[in-house]
Scaffold this motif. Structure first.
Motif, PDB file in Angstrom:
ATOM      1  N   ASP A  56       0.813  -1.221   0.000  1.00 16.72           N
ATOM      2  CA  ASP A  56       0.000   0.000   0.000  1.00 16.72           C
ATOM      3  C   ASP A  56       0.845   1.268   0.000  1.00 16.72           C
ATOM      4  O   ASP A  56       0.323   2.356  -0.262  1.00 16.72           O
ATOM      5  CB  ASP A  56      -0.903   0.025   1.240  1.00 16.72           C
ATOM      6  N   SER A 108      -4.920   1.992  -4.393  1.00 17.55           N
ATOM      7  CA  SER A 108      -5.760   0.950  -3.788  1.00 17.55           C
ATOM      8  C   SER A 108      -6.454   0.085  -4.846  1.00 17.55           C
ATOM      9  O   SER A 108      -6.821  -1.054  -4.565  1.00 17.55           O
ATOM     10  CB  SER A 108      -6.748   1.554  -2.790  1.00 17.55           C
ATOM     11  N   GLU A 147       1.518   7.101  -0.804  1.00 23.37           N
ATOM     12  CA  GLU A 147       0.359   7.132   0.088  1.00 23.37           C
ATOM     13  C   GLU A 147       0.684   8.109   1.220  1.00 23.37           C
ATOM     14  O   GLU A 147       1.410   7.760   2.151  1.00 23.37           O
ATOM     15  CB  GLU A 147       0.137   5.708   0.629  1.00 23.37           C
ATOM     16  N   THR A 176      -0.883   9.378   3.795  1.00 27.19           N
ATOM     17  CA  THR A 176      -1.233   9.043   5.188  1.00 27.19           C
ATOM     18  C   THR A 176      -0.230   8.063   5.778  1.00 27.19           C
ATOM     19  O   THR A 176       0.164   8.175   6.940  1.00 27.19           O
ATOM     20  CB  THR A 176      -2.650   8.418   5.253  1.00 27.19           C
ATOM     21  N   LEU A 177       0.184   7.081   4.978  1.00 23.81           N
ATOM     22  CA  LEU A 177       1.065   6.031   5.497  1.00 23.81           C
ATOM     23  C   LEU A 177       2.541   6.422   5.448  1.00 23.81           C
ATOM     24  O   LEU A 177       3.378   5.715   6.010  1.00 23.81           O
ATOM     25  CB  LEU A 177       0.861   4.739   4.702  1.00 23.81           C
ATOM     26  N   GLN A 184       3.967   9.072   6.737  1.00 22.63           N
ATOM     27  CA  GLN A 184       4.440   9.862   7.883  1.00 22.63           C
ATOM     28  C   GLN A 184       5.514   9.108   8.664  1.00 22.63           C
ATOM     29  O   GLN A 184       5.387   7.914   8.909  1.00 22.63           O
ATOM     30  CB  GLN A 184       3.296  10.103   8.870  1.00 22.63           C
ATOM     31  N   GLU A 233       6.285   8.873  11.860  1.00 19.29           N
ATOM     32  CA  GLU A 233       5.860   8.104  13.040  1.00 19.29           C
ATOM     33  C   GLU A 233       5.272   6.766  12.614  1.00 19.29           C
ATOM     34  O   GLU A 233       5.528   5.738  13.246  1.00 19.29           O
ATOM     35  CB  GLU A 233       4.791   8.851  13.866  1.00 19.29           C
ATOM     36  N   TYR A 234       4.448   6.800  11.584  1.00 16.49           N
ATOM     37  CA  TYR A 234       3.816   5.560  11.146  1.00 16.49           C
ATOM     38  C   TYR A 234       4.842   4.595  10.558  1.00 16.49           C
ATOM     39  O   TYR A 234       4.819   3.395  10.854  1.00 16.49           O
ATOM     40  CB  TYR A 234       2.692   5.830  10.123  1.00 16.49           C
ATOM     41  N   TRP A 282       6.806   2.958  13.303  1.00 16.89           N
ATOM     42  CA  TRP A 282       5.972   1.972  13.988  1.00 16.89           C
ATOM     43  C   TRP A 282       5.786   0.728  13.120  1.00 16.89           C
ATOM     44  O   TRP A 282       5.901  -0.412  13.596  1.00 16.89           O
ATOM     45  CB  TRP A 282       4.607   2.607  14.305  1.00 16.89           C
ATOM     46  N   GLU A 322     -11.588   5.659   1.727  1.00 19.87           N
ATOM     47  CA  GLU A 322     -10.152   5.902   1.938  1.00 19.87           C
ATOM     48  C   GLU A 322      -9.854   7.401   1.925  1.00 19.87           C
ATOM     49  O   GLU A 322      -9.073   7.890   2.748  1.00 19.87           O
ATOM     50  CB  GLU A 322      -9.336   5.181   0.845  1.00 19.87           C
ATOM     51  N   PHE A 325     -10.155   9.113   5.745  1.00 17.71           N
ATOM     52  CA  PHE A 325      -8.792   8.976   6.270  1.00 17.71           C
ATOM     53  C   PHE A 325      -7.793   9.968   5.683  1.00 17.71           C
ATOM     54  O   PHE A 325      -6.665  10.027   6.134  1.00 17.71           O
ATOM     55  CB  PHE A 325      -8.291   7.537   6.018  1.00 17.71           C
ATOM     56  N   SER A 364       0.531  15.531  14.898  1.00 17.25           N
ATOM     57  CA  SER A 364       1.150  14.323  14.325  1.00 17.25           C
ATOM     58  C   SER A 364       0.798  13.066  15.119  1.00 17.25           C
ATOM     59  O   SER A 364       0.747  11.974  14.564  1.00 17.25           O
ATOM     60  CB  SER A 364       2.659  14.498  14.185  1.00 17.25           C
ATOM     61  N   LYS A 417      -2.490  12.021  13.654  1.00 18.81           N
ATOM     62  CA  LYS A 417      -2.344  11.512  12.283  1.00 18.81           C
ATOM     63  C   LYS A 417      -1.660  10.139  12.258  1.00 18.81           C
ATOM     64  O   LYS A 417      -1.939   9.305  11.381  1.00 18.81           O
ATOM     65  CB  LYS A 417      -1.584  12.543  11.440  1.00 18.81           C
ATOM     66  N   PHE A 418      -0.798   9.906  13.214  1.00 18.69           N
ATOM     67  CA  PHE A 418      -0.165   8.595  13.355  1.00 18.69           C
ATOM     68  C   PHE A 418      -1.221   7.526  13.661  1.00 18.69           C
ATOM     69  O   PHE A 418      -1.252   6.449  13.028  1.00 18.69           O
ATOM     70  CB  PHE A 418       0.885   8.687  14.465  1.00 18.69           C
ATOM     71  N   VAL A 445      -4.405   7.728  13.033  1.00 24.58           N
ATOM     72  CA  VAL A 445      -5.289   7.614  11.862  1.00 24.58           C
ATOM     73  C   VAL A 445      -4.618   6.762  10.778  1.00 24.58           C
ATOM     74  O   VAL A 445      -5.283   5.979  10.100  1.00 24.58           O
ATOM     75  CB  VAL A 445      -5.669   9.014  11.331  1.00 24.58           C
ATOM     76  N   ALA A 446      -3.297   6.888  10.657  1.00 23.28           N
ATOM     77  CA  ALA A 446      -2.576   6.058   9.679  1.00 23.28           C
ATOM     78  C   ALA A 446      -2.730   4.575  10.019  1.00 23.28           C
ATOM     79  O   ALA A 446      -2.949   3.739   9.132  1.00 23.28           O
ATOM     80  CB  ALA A 446      -1.101   6.454   9.636  1.00 23.28           C
ATOM     81  N   LYS A 447      -2.638   4.234  11.304  1.00 24.15           N
ATOM     82  CA  LYS A 447      -2.820   2.824  11.690  1.00 24.15           C
ATOM     83  C   LYS A 447      -4.231   2.346  11.337  1.00 24.15           C
ATOM     84  O   LYS A 447      -4.410   1.221  10.852  1.00 24.15           O
ATOM     85  CB  LYS A 447      -2.617   2.662  13.206  1.00 24.15           C
ATOM     86  N   LYS A 486      -6.186   3.598   9.002  1.00 24.05           N
ATOM     87  CA  LYS A 486      -6.314   3.521   7.539  1.00 24.05           C
ATOM     88  C   LYS A 486      -5.637   2.254   7.005  1.00 24.05           C
ATOM     89  O   LYS A 486      -6.165   1.591   6.105  1.00 24.05           O
ATOM     90  CB  LYS A 486      -5.695   4.756   6.882  1.00 24.05           C
ATOM     91  N   ALA A 487      -4.469   1.928   7.557  1.00 22.20           N
ATOM     92  CA  ALA A 487      -3.758   0.731   7.095  1.00 22.20           C
ATOM     93  C   ALA A 487      -4.625  -0.513   7.292  1.00 22.20           C
ATOM     94  O   ALA A 487      -4.654  -1.406   6.437  1.00 22.20           O
ATOM     95  CB  ALA A 487      -2.424   0.591   7.825  1.00 22.20           C
TER      96      ALA A 487
END
Lengths: 402, 402
Positions: free
Chosen positions: A148, A153, A314, A316-317, A319, A321-322, A325, B173, B177, B204, B207-208, B210-212, B214-215
């Motif tokens: 992703d 998508s 993408e 959103t993904l 970032q 921090e994400y 993680w 999506e 998100f 942030s 948004k982190f 929200v990224a989880k 969305k994933a």
């Protein structure tokens, strides 16, 4: 159904000449069957000048069993497409597909005969300086470009449907995640570690963690996986690495591929504790294996995160921090999947030569016990590790030869 | 392409008579267009005795925009199949499908005209004693029977492919998100909460999380979802509940459905802080909303776990430790998805009447601010809650009218 198994060398040669223009007009082609797998037929077709190609044909049943165990031939279409995707993103690390013939369920591909089966190389304690780097790059490239982070998508959903591979996934669902955790008739257990196996069947903390890993295998299509990335699916030499046989390919958790190959390196580590040969050499090889695992992970991590940074589509993904993680999750689950691979290869149906070639059953039990212990620790306590160096330190300090 | 939009009442009546035998030979059928949605055409066909059916036809474009915004007609096939699955496992909670005509992209189904749109009922502060129980049961039944706990992995993979719904998923999506977390032109923001919206775009930590979420929306096909379970997709009266319009159905994270409907109940809670009417009544209704959320969750949780216990077909996943962990995950993520629904309905493209019907923009801003605050807390701190009672206590103690 128009499928027809190649019955004669002439049929095979005719097929190859029809599908490639590699060979000269005066080529004298010779066929040899080279498949050592249980499922398909694999042939080498060579001319008198040393030019050759490989032909792999999938039958509608399991080769060593026969028509009594039918198996979808769609697996060869999946293998061809997965090879082509790997070839697109890391062309030096996968055999080139010259042609896929849907009707005959056959792939004509590059002969990687200058490379040897990694499992045999590991058992011979051959140090391959580029292996960790190559495997890390293979994992990063194939995962990123099918995830992703890169695909939109629509493309991703098409890929999930296109690589629906229920027959082959079912094998893994059972052999990895079910059989070894109960007294299943398919298991094959060395008498000397029967007690350890039985203890494992009643370890509810372990089974809980295995359930989480199985749930992700069933329902987390992060990227297109090789999905059978054991040492026998890798061919290598001092300068090159080729990943073959992606017939199990499907969209699943990225950590499954990473963990499978790490698990195989650790199975060899366990084997070295009791394989024949000089103890200094075996100990040095164990150190090399752990260094290779560290290089593999470091390469995967830096390449995957760099790809997200430079080519991630993408927002959103992408970032920071994400991504941090996400990589930590992949790391943790890779340890878990490494553990499930080690357990199923130690007490499940399908063992590995790294352990099986230890002829003395008691000595073998020692190596299998080591494998089971490391595996259980990795599965149950995988969240306690934050980097691969501490994983390797933990293994080397608890399981050293010298 | 043989698709043809119904242009006259005669065509529609002919279609209904061809596809059902509900009506008597002397029936005098009358057509009325009743669709208030933006996307499809919906008709009621009634006879002189009060018998009626609903016909829903999907055009190859968005109704209110026209041919400039094409939309896959496969959505109506998906809707029909999702309604049939809901009808199989909770027949009282979904309209019965009498017939689906693939060529005309039309469903003939039960008229649920004795039920009213839940959003209107909530705005009118109507207490529906069975709503929480019905929604909890709907969620448990539809999720369990389409999950890995019940389906074998072949059926599950077929279901994932069969409900591939990229056009409709793409809407979510983006609108759930992406848009609300940046200064997107599609957003619609009350001037009085512009500062709060802008603050959110730079958060942030939010948004982190929200990224989880969305994933998981993109890549966690746990079960077949309704996937558009807002108050306008629920029709209800004092004794019954009907869940309609599952055209967004796809295989995704179970918590998305649970969270979407909880988010809608909380949007009404926010609305009650500024809607017209007696403050005692509004305060009492807020309490009823929170009680309904608790009942919904409790019903979902007990029914889902009971179904696993009694009908679970997957031994690895049916272990108590795993089920407890799984339910805790669904709980946590449901709070997160509730938050994303509240945020996108407060500052995104598509608002809800629970807030929009507050005419005074400053008063509406107060309700929208409440919605944004609760939503952000639920998303960011969802892991700190262990049960729905503490969620509701936190809301009622921080956001009470009296």
């Amino acid at each position: 159904m128009n499928f027809k198994k190649f019955e004669t060398d002439e049929e095979l040669v005719g097929f190859v000449l029809q599908h490639t223009d590699l060979f000269a007009a005066d080529a004298e082609l010779v066929v040899s069957e080279i498949g050592d797998g249980n499922i398909n037929f694999v042939y080498r077709v060579s001319d008198q000048h040393g030019l050759s190609v490989i032909v792999k044909q999938a039958l509608p049943y399991v080769r060593i069993i026969g028509e009594g165990w039918p198996l979808s031939q769609d697996r060869i279409r999946i293998e061809a497409e997965a090879l082509q995707i790997a070839g697109k993103y890391c062309p030096d690390l996968a055999p080139e597909v010259y042609r896929f013939d849907q009707q005959l369920c056959a792939i004509v591909m590059e002969d990687i005969g200058s490379h040897e089966n990694l499992r045999h190389l590991l058992i011979e304690r051959r140090e391959l300086p580029l292996l960790g780097n190559h495997l890390g790059r293979f994992l990063a490239q194939t995962a990123f470009y099918t995830s992703d982070f890169y695909l939109d998508s629509y493309e991703k959903k098409d890929q999930v449907s296109g690589f629906t591979n229920p027959d082959l996934c079912k094998i893994t669902e059972d052999l990895f995640f079910l059989d070894p955790y109960c007294d299943h008739e398919r298991n094959s257990i060395n008498d000397h570690i029967r007690i350890e196996a039985e203890a494992l069947w009643t370890d509810s903390a372990l089974k809980f963690e295995v359930a989480k890993l199985k749930a992700k295998f069933l329902g987390q299509p992060q990227a297109l996986l090789h999905a059978d990335l054991h040492s026998g699916s890798v061919f290598a030499n001092a300068i090159g690495t080729k990943v073959i046989d992606p017939e199990f390919a499907f969209c699943g958790p990225i950590a499954f591929d990473v963990g499978s190959i790490i698990g195989n390196l650790l199975l060899n580590y366990a084997g070295q504790s009791a394989l024949e040969g000089d103890v200094l050499q075996r100990s040095a090889y164990q150190k090399w294996l752990l260094e290779t695992i560290k290089t593999l992970w470091a390469t995967f991590e830096i390449q995957f995160t760099t790809l997200i940074e430079e080519q991630g589509c993408e927002p959103t993904l992408s970032q920071t921090e994400y991504v941090d993680w996400f990589m930590a999750e992949i790391f943790t689950d890779s340890l878990g999947y490494a553990g499930t691979e080690m357990i199923r290869r130690s007490i499940g149906l399908s063992h590995v030569a790294d352990l099986e070639s230890i002829e003395n059953a008691e000595a073998r039990a020692g190596a299998e016990r080591l494998s089971l212990e490391v595996a259980q620790h990795l599965i149950k306590y995988r969240s306690s590790f934050t980097d691969m160096a501490s994983v390797c330190d933990w293994i080397s300090s608890n399981y050293k030869l010298l």
